[in-house]
Design a protein around this motif. Structure first.
Motif, PDB file in Angstrom:
ATOM      1  N   ASP A   1      43.513  26.572  32.789  1.00 26.40           N
ATOM      2  CA  ASP A   1      43.568  25.599  34.209  1.00 26.40           C
ATOM      3  C   ASP A   1      43.047  25.515  35.481  1.00 26.40           C
ATOM      4  OD1 ASP A   1      44.111  23.494  35.033  1.00 26.40           O
ATOM      5  OD2 ASP A   1      46.307  24.230  35.120  1.00 26.40           O
ATOM      6  N   LEU A   2      41.856  25.189  34.812  1.00 33.26           N
ATOM      7  CA  LEU A   2      41.276  25.092  36.277  1.00 33.26           C
ATOM      8  C   LEU A   2      41.477  24.362  37.886  1.00 33.26           C
ATOM      9  CD1 LEU A   2      37.382  24.518  35.111  1.00 33.26           C
ATOM     10  CD2 LEU A   2      38.289  27.121  36.651  1.00 33.26           C
ATOM     11  N   GLY A   3      42.622  24.084  37.970  1.00 37.93           N
ATOM     12  CA  GLY A   3      43.036  22.788  38.254  1.00 37.93           C
ATOM     13  C   GLY A   3      42.275  22.314  39.146  1.00 37.93           C
ATOM     14  N   ASP A   4      42.308  22.328  40.911  1.00 35.85           N
ATOM     15  CA  ASP A   4      41.155  21.461  41.558  1.00 35.85           C
ATOM     16  C   ASP A   4      39.554  22.017  41.284  1.00 35.85           C
ATOM     17  OD1 ASP A   4      42.693  19.864  41.915  1.00 35.85           O
ATOM     18  OD2 ASP A   4      43.600  20.592  43.825  1.00 35.85           O
ATOM     19  N   ALA A   5      39.297  23.064  41.097  1.00 36.33           N
ATOM     20  CA  ALA A   5      37.755  24.261  41.134  1.00 36.33           C
ATOM     21  C   ALA A   5      37.256  23.351  39.798  1.00 36.33           C
ATOM     22  CB  ALA A   5      38.191  25.491  40.819  1.00 36.33           C
ATOM     23  N   SER A   6      35.782  23.647  39.721  1.00 35.54           N
ATOM     24  CA  SER A   6      34.985  23.263  39.339  1.00 35.54           C
ATOM     25  C   SER A   6      34.863  24.350  38.113  1.00 35.54           C
ATOM     26  CB  SER A   6      33.185  22.682  39.847  1.00 35.54           C
ATOM     27  OG  SER A   6      31.748  22.654  38.938  1.00 35.54           O
ATOM     28  N   PRO A   7      33.979  23.414  37.044  1.00 35.03           N
ATOM     29  CA  PRO A   7      34.063  24.180  36.002  1.00 35.03           C
ATOM     30  C   PRO A   7      32.633  25.407  36.087  1.00 35.03           C
ATOM     31  CG  PRO A   7      34.317  22.577  35.256  1.00 35.03           C
ATOM     32  CD  PRO A   7      34.125  21.429  36.128  1.00 35.03           C
ATOM     33  N   PHE A   8      31.945  24.978  37.134  1.00 36.13           N
ATOM     34  CA  PHE A   8      30.461  25.605  37.501  1.00 36.13           C
ATOM     35  C   PHE A   8      31.296  26.645  38.443  1.00 36.13           C
ATOM     36  CE2 PHE A   8      28.456  21.698  36.233  1.00 36.13           C
ATOM     37  CZ  PHE A   8      28.030  22.392  35.186  1.00 36.13           C
ATOM     38  N   ALA A   9      32.174  26.619  39.144  1.00 34.30           N
ATOM     39  CA  ALA A   9      32.687  28.011  40.028  1.00 34.30           C
ATOM     40  C   ALA A   9      32.718  29.244  40.000  1.00 34.30           C
ATOM     41  CB  ALA A   9      33.903  27.418  40.706  1.00 34.30           C
ATOM     42  N   PRO A  10      32.855  28.996  38.503  1.00 34.30           N
ATOM     43  CA  PRO A  10      33.383  30.602  37.847  1.00 34.30           C
ATOM     44  C   PRO A  10      31.939  31.403  37.482  1.00 34.30           C
ATOM     45  CG  PRO A  10      33.960  29.680  36.305  1.00 34.30           C
ATOM     46  CD  PRO A  10      34.220  28.928  37.950  1.00 34.30           C
ATOM     47  N   LEU A  11      31.148  30.123  37.561  1.00 30.71           N
ATOM     48  CA  LEU A  11      29.298  30.414  36.909  1.00 30.71           C
ATOM     49  C   LEU A  11      28.344  30.893  37.629  1.00 30.71           C
ATOM     50  CD1 LEU A  11      27.276  30.119  34.864  1.00 30.71           C
ATOM     51  CD2 LEU A  11      27.030  28.267  35.073  1.00 30.71           C
ATOM     52  N   THR A  12      28.872  30.038  39.325  1.00 35.49           N
ATOM     53  CA  THR A  12      28.038  30.503  40.553  1.00 35.49           C
ATOM     54  C   THR A  12      28.426  31.918  41.043  1.00 35.49           C
ATOM     55  OG1 THR A  12      28.459  28.452  40.673  1.00 35.49           O
ATOM     56  CG2 THR A  12      27.810  30.096  42.765  1.00 35.49           C
ATOM     57  N   ALA A  13      29.543  32.424  40.412  1.00 38.51           N
ATOM     58  CA  ALA A  13      30.284  33.894  40.866  1.00 38.51           C
ATOM     59  C   ALA A  13      29.182  34.830  40.293  1.00 38.51           C
ATOM     60  CB  ALA A  13      31.212  34.121  41.064  1.00 38.51           C
ATOM     61  N   THR A  14      29.651  34.577  38.898  1.00 39.83           N
ATOM     62  CA  THR A  14      29.241  35.733  37.723  1.00 39.83           C
ATOM     63  C   THR A  14      27.680  35.513  37.739  1.00 39.83           C
ATOM     64  OG1 THR A  14      29.097  34.091  36.274  1.00 39.83           O
ATOM     65  CG2 THR A  14      30.691  35.318  35.729  1.00 39.83           C
ATOM     66  N   MET A  15      26.955  34.719  38.056  1.00 40.61           N
ATOM     67  CA  MET A  15      25.532  34.213  38.098  1.00 40.61           C
ATOM     68  C   MET A  15      24.985  34.914  40.059  1.00 40.61           C
ATOM     69  SD  MET A  15      22.410  34.020  37.074  1.00 40.61           S
ATOM     70  CE  MET A  15      21.140  34.135  37.436  1.00 40.61           C
ATOM     71  N   PHE A  16      25.586  35.526  40.321  1.00 39.42           N
ATOM     72  CA  PHE A  16      25.607  35.525  42.106  1.00 39.42           C
ATOM     73  C   PHE A  16      25.401  38.027  41.247  1.00 39.42           C
ATOM     74  CE2 PHE A  16      26.540  38.917  44.724  1.00 39.42           C
ATOM     75  CZ  PHE A  16      26.290  38.305  46.489  1.00 39.42           C
ATOM     76  N   ALA A  17      26.690  38.199  40.754  1.00 36.80           N
ATOM     77  CA  ALA A  17      26.773  39.369  40.277  1.00 36.80           C
ATOM     78  C   ALA A  17      25.323  39.301  39.702  1.00 36.80           C
ATOM     79  CB  ALA A  17      27.714  39.459  39.768  1.00 36.80           C
ATOM     80  N   LEU A  18      24.770  38.618  38.825  1.00 35.73           N
ATOM     81  CA  LEU A  18      23.696  39.328  38.324  1.00 35.73           C
ATOM     82  C   LEU A  18      22.074  39.096  38.537  1.00 35.73           C
ATOM     83  CD1 LEU A  18      24.848  37.966  34.722  1.00 35.73           C
ATOM     84  CD2 LEU A  18      25.033  40.066  35.476  1.00 35.73           C
ATOM     85  N   LEU A  19      22.072  38.739  39.792  1.00 43.99           N
ATOM     86  CA  LEU A  19      20.778  38.582  40.880  1.00 43.99           C
ATOM     87  C   LEU A  19      20.526  40.038  41.051  1.00 43.99           C
ATOM     88  CD1 LEU A  19      21.670  35.979  43.693  1.00 43.99           C
ATOM     89  CD2 LEU A  19      20.431  35.633  41.205  1.00 43.99           C
ATOM     90  N   GLY A  20      19.190  40.445  40.654  1.00 42.05           N
ATOM     91  CA  GLY A  20      18.396  41.735  40.413  1.00 42.05           C
ATOM     92  C   GLY A  20      17.571  41.803  39.524  1.00 42.05           C
ATOM     93  N   PHE A  21      18.367  41.248  38.627  1.00 36.85           N
ATOM     94  CA  PHE A  21      17.797  41.512  37.218  1.00 36.85           C
ATOM     95  C   PHE A  21      15.945  41.081  36.753  1.00 36.85           C
ATOM     96  CE2 PHE A  21      17.961  37.012  36.480  1.00 36.85           C
ATOM     97  CZ  PHE A  21      17.783  36.641  35.691  1.00 36.85           C
ATOM     98  N   GLU A  22      15.567  40.860  37.662  1.00 39.63           N
ATOM     99  CA  GLU A  22      14.070  40.702  38.023  1.00 39.63           C
ATOM    100  C   GLU A  22      13.451  41.539  38.368  1.00 39.63           C
ATOM    101  OE1 GLU A  22      15.875  39.226  41.212  1.00 39.63           O
ATOM    102  OE2 GLU A  22      16.713  38.889  39.290  1.00 39.63           O
TER     103      GLU A  22
END
Length: 423
Positions: free
Chosen positions: A186-207
């Protein structure tokens, strides 16, 4: 030897350490708590982020194979889309590096407060320590990319040790039949994209290896190895540890904890693990900061070499390091540190994670569009483009607009150096 080929001091191991070291910073020690409320959605976000990043990585690799003499990722954008888009994307990426360096330095100072109490109770002392770290690592990088690269390899190996230990602990816990925690759907009021933004920040730098391609020997081959290898190493650790800790520790405790790794070790090993985890997190932040300090000089340098920034940005010392650019970048990062004092690390991280992700996405969007325009690696380019657009949507329109304004702030510099050529 011309500017495009000189000082290629990075082999595949150093280039991989640059990727892994830049991706794994202090964030890995707090991300499990940030993702805890999302439950299984965070697992899906990790899978989507890793696959999307792999698609983009394949685009970077294909372009480097097609243009092995390119000065780096920004130069590839210039080849595919033209000098103005290349300059704006490079400018945006440079600003995101400066913000990342400020946060990494503040995170290291925060963890150092466990050992030096004055840093924990005094914002001014913490800020001065963060700026001192930036200054020291800038000095190391000015000595030459070889010295900075060696430090990066050592720091990356050192920071991987606690992650391996934590992975082994989780394996023992689950093998011993410990009851796993139920993850929410259950995401509650959060957007489905909220966890995607957080995980993508962790992967920044692969380039990172692509951005520093001018420093990499045999870039057509070694950039590919470092990019894919580094992404898989860092992405695997992030996903397995984040999910494993969520399964091992109750969600309410995890979400409220400022130090999820300490909570894990306190629960299953010892109640006195805070100092050990703080030392590991501080080391991770310093190692990541070193890699990003290197890139903060490399990005403007390569843009100057291709003619989209004034030649001053590429003026280098005997070791091939753009000293003026390094000093300017570090001064701006220190200024950002000062602006964040008193805001609280959690608030700073939350805002900077979102803004840095949005600002970095312009490079990913541009590299995918460049590949499509050049008819290179079109399937992964389409996937990477769609993925980057989804992540940008997830950051929200306000942050995306702010990142666009930051990118456009580089326009005056482009016009200033292009005007003489047009006359």
């Amino acid at each position: 030897m011309d500017a495009a080929s000189q000082d290629r001091t990075f082999g595949v191991w150093t280039a991989t350490a640059l990727v892994v070291g830049g991706m794994i910073g202090a964030g890995i020690f707090v991300l499990p708590a940030q993702l805890a409320p999302y439950g299984w959605w965070s697992v899906g976000a990790w899978i989507a982020a890793i696959l999307g990043s792999l698609a983009l990585a394949l685009v970077f690799i294909a372009l480097h194979r097609a243009f092995p003499a390119a000065q780096g990722a920004v130069a590839l954008v210039e080849i595919g889309l033209g000098p103005l888009p290349g300059m704006l994307v490079g400018w945006s990426y440079w600003l995101s590096i400066l913000a990342t360096n400020a946060v990494m330095a503040l995170a290291a100072a925060s963890y150092a407060g466990v050992f030096v109490p004055v840093l924990a109770g005094d914002d001014t002392a913490s800020g001065l320590f963060a700026m001192l770290l930036i200054v020291l690592l800038t000095a190391l990088n000015i000595l030459g990319t070889r010295a900075a690269g060696r430090f990066q390899v050592v720091a990356t190996v050192a920071k991987l040790i606690p992650l391996v230990v934590a992975s082994a602990l989780l394996a023992v816990v689950f093998a011993g039949g410990e009851q796993t925690q139920a993850l929410t759907t259950d995401l509650g009021d959060a957007s489905p994209f909220a966890p995607l933004t957080a995980t993508m920040f962790a992967l920044l730098g692969f380039e990172a290896a692509s951005v520093a391609a001018a420093r990499v020997r045999d870039p057509a081959r070694n950039v590919a190895r470092a990019t894919v290898g580094g992404l898989l190493i860092a992405g695997s650790f992030y996903m397995l540890l984040s999910t494993g800790i969520a399964l091992a520790v109750p969600a309410d405790q995890l979400a409220a904890s400022p130090a999820p790794f300490a909570l894990l070790f306190d629960r299953f090993v010892s109640s006195n693990s805070a100092a050990l985890i703080a030392a590991c997190a501080m080391l991770a932040a310093i190692g990541a900061l070193n890699g990003w300090v290197l890139l903060q000089g490399e990005v403007p340098r390569t843009m100057a070499l291709t003619g989209t920034l004034p030649a001053w940005f590429a003026r280098s010392n005997a070791a091939g390091v753009p000293v003026g650019t390094m000093l300017l970048s570090s001064a701006l990062a220190c200024l950002l540190v000062l602006t964040q004092l008193g805001e609280g690390l959690a608030q700073v991280l939350e805002f900077t994670i979102t803004l840095t992700t949005a600002t970095s996405l312009w490079l990913y969007l541009a590299i995918a569009l460049a590949a499509l325009r050049l008819r290179i690696a079109r399937p992964p380019a389409v996937l990477g483009l769609v993925f980057a657009l989804l992540v940008m949507w997830g950051t929200g329109w306000w942050i995306s607009l702010l990142s666009l304004l930051l990118m456009l702030s580089g326009l005056p510099f482009y016009r200033r150096i292009r005007a003489p050529a047009a006359s």
